[in-house]
Design a protein around this motif. Structure first.
Motif, mmCIF file in Angstrom:
data_model
loop_
_atom_site.group_PDB
_atom_site.id
_atom_site.type_symbol
_atom_site.label_atom_id
_atom_site.label_comp_id
_atom_site.label_asym_id
_atom_site.label_seq_id
_atom_site.Cartn_x
_atom_site.Cartn_y
_atom_site.Cartn_z
ATOM 1 N N ALA A 51 50.323 32.545 59.079
ATOM 2 C CA ALA A 51 50.529 33.466 57.962
ATOM 3 C C ALA A 51 50.572 34.907 58.486
ATOM 4 N N ALA A 52 51.490 35.631 57.960
ATOM 5 C CA ALA A 52 51.517 36.982 58.351
ATOM 6 C C ALA A 52 51.157 38.073 57.240
ATOM 7 N N PRO A 53 50.476 38.993 57.419
ATOM 8 C CA PRO A 53 50.084 39.925 56.382
ATOM 9 C C PRO A 53 51.340 40.229 55.293
ATOM 10 N N ASP A 54 50.925 40.033 54.056
ATOM 11 C CA ASP A 54 52.201 40.430 53.165
ATOM 12 C C ASP A 54 51.738 41.764 52.357
ATOM 13 N N THR A 55 52.572 42.809 52.823
ATOM 14 C CA THR A 55 52.246 44.113 52.497
ATOM 15 C C THR A 55 53.446 44.646 51.343
ATOM 16 N N SER A 56 54.148 43.465 50.946
ATOM 17 C CA SER A 56 54.991 43.952 49.839
ATOM 18 C C SER A 56 54.405 44.386 48.396
ATOM 19 N N CYS A 57 52.885 44.320 48.138
ATOM 20 C CA CYS A 57 52.420 44.656 46.983
ATOM 21 C C CYS A 57 50.913 44.829 47.330
ATOM 22 N N ASP A 58 50.236 45.682 46.307
ATOM 23 C CA ASP A 58 48.914 45.484 46.394
ATOM 24 C C ASP A 58 48.460 44.266 45.570
ATOM 25 N N PRO A 59 48.128 43.280 46.089
ATOM 26 C CA PRO A 59 47.565 42.046 45.393
ATOM 27 C C PRO A 59 46.446 42.078 44.287
ATOM 28 N N LEU A 60 45.652 43.259 44.713
ATOM 29 C CA LEU A 60 44.340 43.207 43.835
ATOM 30 C C LEU A 60 44.519 44.282 42.722
ATOM 31 N N ALA A 61 45.507 44.768 42.466
ATOM 32 C CA ALA A 61 45.953 45.720 41.440
ATOM 33 C C ALA A 61 46.615 45.215 40.209
ATOM 34 N N SER A 62 45.741 45.131 39.374
ATOM 35 C CA SER A 62 46.064 44.328 38.165
ATOM 36 C C SER A 62 46.739 45.480 36.852
ATOM 37 N N TYR A 63 46.313 45.015 35.625
ATOM 38 C CA TYR A 63 46.656 46.020 34.615
ATOM 39 C C TYR A 63 45.489 46.655 33.961
ATOM 40 N N GLY A 304 22.566 29.738 45.939
ATOM 41 C CA GLY A 304 21.811 28.615 46.857
ATOM 42 C C GLY A 304 22.639 27.920 47.751
ATOM 43 N N PRO A 305 23.733 27.230 47.323
ATOM 44 C CA PRO A 305 24.560 26.461 48.053
ATOM 45 C C PRO A 305 25.153 27.324 49.087
ATOM 46 N N LEU A 306 25.512 28.796 48.904
ATOM 47 C CA LEU A 306 26.003 29.396 50.000
ATOM 48 C C LEU A 306 25.105 30.308 50.692
ATOM 49 N N ALA A 307 23.891 30.184 50.274
ATOM 50 C CA ALA A 307 22.793 31.018 50.739
ATOM 51 C C ALA A 307 23.218 32.565 51.166
ATOM 52 N N ALA A 308 23.803 33.193 50.248
ATOM 53 C CA ALA A 308 24.280 34.232 50.553
ATOM 54 C C ALA A 308 24.341 35.132 49.166
ATOM 55 N N GLU A 309 24.331 36.378 49.324
ATOM 56 C CA GLU A 309 24.344 37.235 48.253
ATOM 57 C C GLU A 309 26.089 37.345 47.812
ATOM 58 N N ALA A 310 26.278 37.704 46.543
ATOM 59 C CA ALA A 310 27.747 37.801 46.269
ATOM 60 C C ALA A 310 28.379 38.869 46.883
ATOM 61 N N ALA A 311 29.701 38.771 47.325
ATOM 62 C CA ALA A 311 30.315 39.690 47.938
ATOM 63 C C ALA A 311 30.764 40.714 46.813
ATOM 64 N N ALA A 312 30.946 41.941 47.039
ATOM 65 C CA ALA A 312 31.509 42.961 46.007
ATOM 66 C C ALA A 312 32.865 42.809 45.563
ATOM 67 N N LEU A 313 33.023 42.886 44.451
ATOM 68 C CA LEU A 313 34.209 42.793 43.724
ATOM 69 C C LEU A 313 35.105 43.822 43.739
ATOM 70 N N THR A 314 36.488 43.815 43.987
ATOM 71 C CA THR A 314 37.437 44.987 43.987
ATOM 72 C C THR A 314 37.961 44.845 42.605
ATOM 73 N N THR A 315 37.798 46.179 41.733
ATOM 74 C CA THR A 315 38.711 46.241 40.681
ATOM 75 C C THR A 315 39.790 47.431 40.539
ATOM 76 N N LYS A 316 40.837 47.088 40.653
ATOM 77 C CA LYS A 316 41.918 47.973 40.705
ATOM 78 C C LYS A 316 42.986 47.922 39.742
ATOM 79 N N TYR A 317 43.536 48.968 39.336
ATOM 80 C CA TYR A 317 44.572 48.917 38.457
ATOM 81 C C TYR A 317 45.946 49.673 38.892
ATOM 82 N N ARG A 318 46.895 48.827 38.740
ATOM 83 C CA ARG A 318 48.254 49.412 38.794
ATOM 84 C C ARG A 318 48.823 50.659 37.943
ATOM 85 N N ASP A 319 48.157 50.730 37.034
ATOM 86 C CA ASP A 319 48.809 51.845 35.847
ATOM 87 C C ASP A 319 47.593 52.604 35.140
#
Length: 319
Positions: A51-63, A304-319
């Protein structure tokens, strides 16, 4: 004459009994070569290009939620009185049918239920549509569901076919192996070992990027990988840690190992062009995260099953 016939019959019967009694007591049944059952659609030679990094968009940027109302969101549905949501009913911890209550449960189900409440104003106004991971994009394209909440990673390639919400969970791909396997991670696996993953997942390319020698095996639904591992057909399963944790809970002879070799950002998917529903759901997700409902669900299902704190979420908007 009659007496002689009876005597002969009796003698013959006695001989048969004697023969049976004198046959070897340790006679074993013949060996029969029964083929191992395999799931339909299994592929032992998938395209495994790294897999090659896809830089054609910012995938986490929603509306941006903007001012879209619940009424406007409902107007985008085929049936304004009921929302249809694609889910899994066989992914432990995320989306599964509880055998004791016969109700759907899991982290994804919690997320989806909160979205139903926000859009419809009533958690019962929903039609759940169970599907495999390979059916997610097709179900939206064919207008069979209004949205999909099923451990679906946000990628630029998928953005071309669906709309996505902002990130609602931050996962990573790891390995599931038997505790006696001695396998500690993907990088150390050899060319004669096989690792199973879902055909429509992002794992195949990620596996090749880390270890080009190991043999990937794909199946239409990653749940089939668990059976293949248990029966010894494959040596490991590679998929998101959330899914692997659920499998390990089901079978205590298995364990999740190795460092995460990818980043998987889950998003809710919508039909291409339905940006109003995506905008409204983004607002509902932000509210769920802000008021603690998201954290409560994580604590119940995954902490419990993951034995870890939740990773921080990314909230981004494209407009």
């Amino acid at each position: 004459m009659i007496r002689f016939a009876k005597t002969a019959v009796a003698a013959a019967a006695a001989c048969l009994i004697l023969a049976a009694c004198t046959s070897p007591a340790n006679m074993e049944p013949p060996e029969v070569d029964v083929p191992t059952p395999l799931p339909e659609g299994i592929d032992f030679d998938p395209d495994a290009s790294p897999a090659a990094p896809d830089t054609s968009c910012d995938p986490l940027a929603s509306y941006n939620p903007g001012s879209v109302t619940a009424e406007q969101a409902r107007a985008t549905l085929d049936n304004p009185e009921q929302i249809s949501i694609g889910i899994s009913q066989s992914t432990n911890l995320m989306g599964y049918r509880d055998p004791e209550t016969n109700t759907l449960a899991g982290f994804d189900i919690d997320i989806a239920t909160e979205m139903v409440k926000a859009v419809m104003g009533d958690a019962t106004k929903v039609r759940w549509v169970p599907m495999t991971s390979g059916e997610r994009e097709t179900a939206l394209a064919e207008d069979r569901v209004d949205m999909v909440v099923r451990t679906m990673s946000i990628t630029c390639e998928r953005w071309e076919k669906v709309e996505f919400s902002t990130e609602y969970y931050h996962a990573g791909q790891r390995l599931l192996v038997t505790k006696e396997s001695g396998i500690a991670g993907l990088a150390e696996m050899t060319g004669d070992q096989q690792v199973c993953t879902g055909a429509s997942s992002t794992s195949v390319g990620n596996i090749a990027a880390v270890n080009a020698e190991v043999q990937p095996v794909t199946v239409p639904d990653f749940n089939d990988c668990l059976v293949l591992l248990q029966q010894g057909t494959v040596d490991a399963v590679a998929i998101d840690d959330t899914i692997l944790a659920g499998m390990a809970v089901q079978d205590p002879t298995l364990q999740v190992v190795g460092e995460a070799f990818s980043v998987e950002s889950y998003g809710i998917a919508f039909q291409k062009g339905n940006t109003d529903l995506a905008r409204f759901v983004n607002g509902a997700l932000a509210a769920m995260i802000a008021d603690g409902r998201w954290q409560a669900s994580y604590d119940e299902w995954l902490a419990g099953p993951l034995a870890a704190e939740a990773a921080a979420l990314t909230t981004k908007y494209r407009d």
